[in-house]
Design a protein around this motif. Structure first.
Motif, PDB file in Angstrom:
ATOM      1  N   THR A   1      13.119   6.602   8.681  1.00 11.44           N
ATOM      2  CA  THR A   1      13.373   5.185   8.732  1.00 11.44           C
ATOM      3  C   THR A   1      11.883   4.266   8.425  1.00 11.44           C
ATOM      4  N   HIS A   2      10.837   4.874   8.994  1.00 11.67           N
ATOM      5  CA  HIS A   2       9.633   4.137   8.846  1.00 11.67           C
ATOM      6  C   HIS A   2       9.160   3.862   7.307  1.00 11.67           C
ATOM      7  N   LEU A   3       9.293   5.123   6.654  1.00 11.88           N
ATOM      8  CA  LEU A   3       9.308   5.016   5.277  1.00 11.88           C
ATOM      9  C   LEU A   3      10.112   4.129   4.436  1.00 11.88           C
ATOM     10  N   GLU A   4      11.348   4.123   4.820  1.00  7.63           N
ATOM     11  CA  GLU A   4      12.294   2.930   4.336  1.00  7.63           C
ATOM     12  C   GLU A   4      11.819   1.693   4.659  1.00  7.63           C
ATOM     13  N   LEU A   5      11.337   1.303   5.779  1.00  6.40           N
ATOM     14  CA  LEU A   5      10.755   0.191   6.132  1.00  6.40           C
ATOM     15  C   LEU A   5       9.637  -0.169   5.280  1.00  6.40           C
ATOM     16  N   ILE A   6       8.855   0.490   5.067  1.00  4.28           N
ATOM     17  CA  ILE A   6       7.538   0.463   4.382  1.00  4.28           C
ATOM     18  C   ILE A   6       7.852   0.249   2.671  1.00  4.28           C
ATOM     19  N   GLN A   7       8.803   1.095   2.424  1.00  3.84           N
ATOM     20  CA  GLN A   7       9.183   0.851   0.948  1.00  3.84           C
ATOM     21  C   GLN A   7       9.848  -0.240   0.691  1.00  3.84           C
ATOM     22  N   SER A   8      10.681  -1.099   1.706  1.00  6.17           N
ATOM     23  CA  SER A   8      11.482  -2.196   1.259  1.00  6.17           C
ATOM     24  C   SER A   8      10.499  -3.442   1.608  1.00  6.17           C
ATOM     25  N   SER A   9       9.380  -3.345   2.352  1.00  4.38           N
ATOM     26  CA  SER A   9       8.583  -4.438   2.513  1.00  4.38           C
ATOM     27  C   SER A   9       7.731  -5.147   1.231  1.00  4.38           C
ATOM     28  N   GLU A  10       7.625  -6.383   1.447  1.00  3.84           N
ATOM     29  CA  GLU A  10       6.870  -6.981   0.501  1.00  3.84           C
ATOM     30  C   GLU A  10       5.676  -6.854   0.490  1.00  3.84           C
ATOM     31  N   ARG A  11       4.772  -6.521  -0.471  1.00  3.03           N
ATOM     32  CA  ARG A  11       3.651  -6.248  -0.572  1.00  3.03           C
ATOM     33  C   ARG A  11       2.746  -7.738  -0.544  1.00  3.03           C
ATOM     34  N   ARG A  12       1.794  -7.978   0.236  1.00  2.00           N
ATOM     35  CA  ARG A  12       1.072  -9.286   0.391  1.00  2.00           C
ATOM     36  C   ARG A  12      -0.367  -8.843   0.528  1.00  2.00           C
ATOM     37  N   PRO A  13      -1.182  -8.541  -0.659  1.00  2.00           N
ATOM     38  CA  PRO A  13      -2.444  -8.474  -0.556  1.00  2.00           C
ATOM     39  C   PRO A  13      -3.340  -9.517   0.178  1.00  2.00           C
ATOM     40  N   GLU A  14      -2.903 -10.556   0.376  1.00  2.00           N
ATOM     41  CA  GLU A  14      -3.615 -11.680   0.814  1.00  2.00           C
ATOM     42  C   GLU A  14      -3.663 -11.369   2.373  1.00  2.00           C
ATOM     43  N   ASP A  15      -2.847 -10.678   2.954  1.00  2.00           N
ATOM     44  CA  ASP A  15      -2.738 -10.524   4.491  1.00  2.00           C
ATOM     45  C   ASP A  15      -3.610  -9.133   4.864  1.00  2.00           C
TER      46      ASP A  15
ATOM     47  N   LYS B   1      -6.762  -8.439   4.909  1.00  2.00           N
ATOM     48  CA  LYS B   1      -7.998  -8.686   5.867  1.00  2.00           C
ATOM     49  C   LYS B   1      -7.560  -9.179   7.310  1.00  2.00           C
ATOM     50  N   MET B   2      -6.454  -9.975   7.361  1.00  2.00           N
ATOM     51  CA  MET B   2      -5.888 -10.393   8.670  1.00  2.00           C
ATOM     52  C   MET B   2      -5.445  -9.021   9.343  1.00  2.00           C
ATOM     53  N   VAL B   3      -4.627  -8.031   8.734  1.00  2.00           N
ATOM     54  CA  VAL B   3      -4.251  -7.068   9.337  1.00  2.00           C
ATOM     55  C   VAL B   3      -5.230  -6.150  10.041  1.00  2.00           C
ATOM     56  N   LEU B   4      -6.131  -5.971   8.999  1.00  2.00           N
ATOM     57  CA  LEU B   4      -7.364  -5.031   9.449  1.00  2.00           C
ATOM     58  C   LEU B   4      -8.056  -5.354  10.763  1.00  2.00           C
ATOM     59  N   GLU B   5      -8.257  -6.856  10.532  1.00  2.00           N
ATOM     60  CA  GLU B   5      -8.992  -7.574  11.789  1.00  2.00           C
ATOM     61  C   GLU B   5      -8.143  -7.337  12.852  1.00  2.00           C
ATOM     62  N   SER B   6      -6.731  -7.513  12.928  1.00  2.00           N
ATOM     63  CA  SER B   6      -5.942  -7.410  14.101  1.00  2.00           C
ATOM     64  C   SER B   6      -5.817  -5.952  14.525  1.00  2.00           C
ATOM     65  N   GLN B   7      -5.877  -4.901  13.801  1.00  2.00           N
ATOM     66  CA  GLN B   7      -5.871  -3.710  14.081  1.00  2.00           C
ATOM     67  C   GLN B   7      -7.225  -3.392  14.736  1.00  2.00           C
ATOM     68  N   LYS B   8      -8.302  -3.683  14.102  1.00  2.00           N
ATOM     69  CA  LYS B   8      -9.445  -3.504  14.917  1.00  2.00           C
ATOM     70  C   LYS B   8      -9.752  -4.206  16.344  1.00  2.00           C
ATOM     71  N   ASP B   9      -9.102  -5.334  16.514  1.00  2.00           N
ATOM     72  CA  ASP B   9      -9.149  -6.104  17.760  1.00  2.00           C
ATOM     73  C   ASP B   9      -8.305  -5.253  18.603  1.00  2.00           C
ATOM     74  N   TYR B  10      -7.231  -4.604  18.297  1.00  2.00           N
ATOM     75  CA  TYR B  10      -6.136  -3.860  19.084  1.00  2.00           C
ATOM     76  C   TYR B  10      -6.831  -2.640  19.344  1.00  2.00           C
ATOM     77  N   ASP B  11      -7.513  -2.114  18.565  1.00  2.00           N
ATOM     78  CA  ASP B  11      -8.076  -0.671  18.823  1.00  2.00           C
ATOM     79  C   ASP B  11      -9.486  -1.079  19.879  1.00  2.00           C
ATOM     80  N   THR B  12     -10.258  -1.930  19.782  1.00  2.00           N
ATOM     81  CA  THR B  12     -11.076  -2.338  20.714  1.00  2.00           C
ATOM     82  C   THR B  12     -10.618  -2.604  22.095  1.00  2.00           C
ATOM     83  N   TYR B  13      -9.613  -3.377  21.926  1.00  2.00           N
ATOM     84  CA  TYR B  13      -8.974  -3.833  23.385  1.00  2.00           C
ATOM     85  C   TYR B  13      -8.514  -2.325  24.059  1.00  2.00           C
ATOM     86  N   SER B  14      -7.821  -1.637  23.298  1.00  2.00           N
ATOM     87  CA  SER B  14      -7.209  -0.482  23.715  1.00  2.00           C
ATOM     88  C   SER B  14      -8.161   0.503  24.291  1.00  2.00           C
ATOM     89  N   ALA B  15      -9.347   0.721  23.589  1.00  2.00           N
ATOM     90  CA  ALA B  15     -10.433   1.783  23.722  1.00  2.00           C
ATOM     91  C   ALA B  15     -11.054   1.410  25.093  1.00  2.00           C
TER      92      ALA B  15
END
Length: 117
Positions: free
Chosen positions: A27-41, A43-57
């Protein structure tokens, strides 16, 4: 994702858990494959992941257990370099709190001074 469990019936792993895992991955693979690619996002996604990881750590309840069992340095490296690998380490940050111990006196968050009065 990780699952830690102890089962009376070990057959549950091959009978129920592994098929559920396979379905989840498919199901995860199907979701990823059907998602629209948005290269402009990216940087925002990586920053959000970094913030989440820092908060969680900083708040991982298992960090105290790891420190007690394997030492504070090992625990910090494991939490920051493996579990939450995009997190930023804070120099001189509070030591990991022990789970289920209620934290510092007065119920203050880890690293905060105890409440008075």
């Amino acid at each position: 994702q990780m699952l830690f469990a102890r089962f009376d019936d070990e057959e549950i792993v091959s009978r129920d858990l592994f098929p559920a895992f396979q379905s989840y991955v498919q199901t995860h693979l199907e979701l990823i494959q059907s998602s629209e690619r948005r290269p402009e996002d990216v940087k925002m996604v990586l920053e959000s992941q970094k913030d989440y990881d820092t908060y969680s750590a900083e708040r991982d309840p298992a960090a105290g257990l790891f420190a007690a069992m394997f030492g504070a340095e090992w625990a910090e490296d494991f939490v920051h370099d493996f579990l939450f690998s995009m997190s930023e380490k804070t120099e001189g940050g509070p030591p990991p709190s022990m789970p289920f111990m209620g934290g510092p006196p007065g119920g203050a968050p880890a690293g905060a001074p105890p409440r008075t009065g």
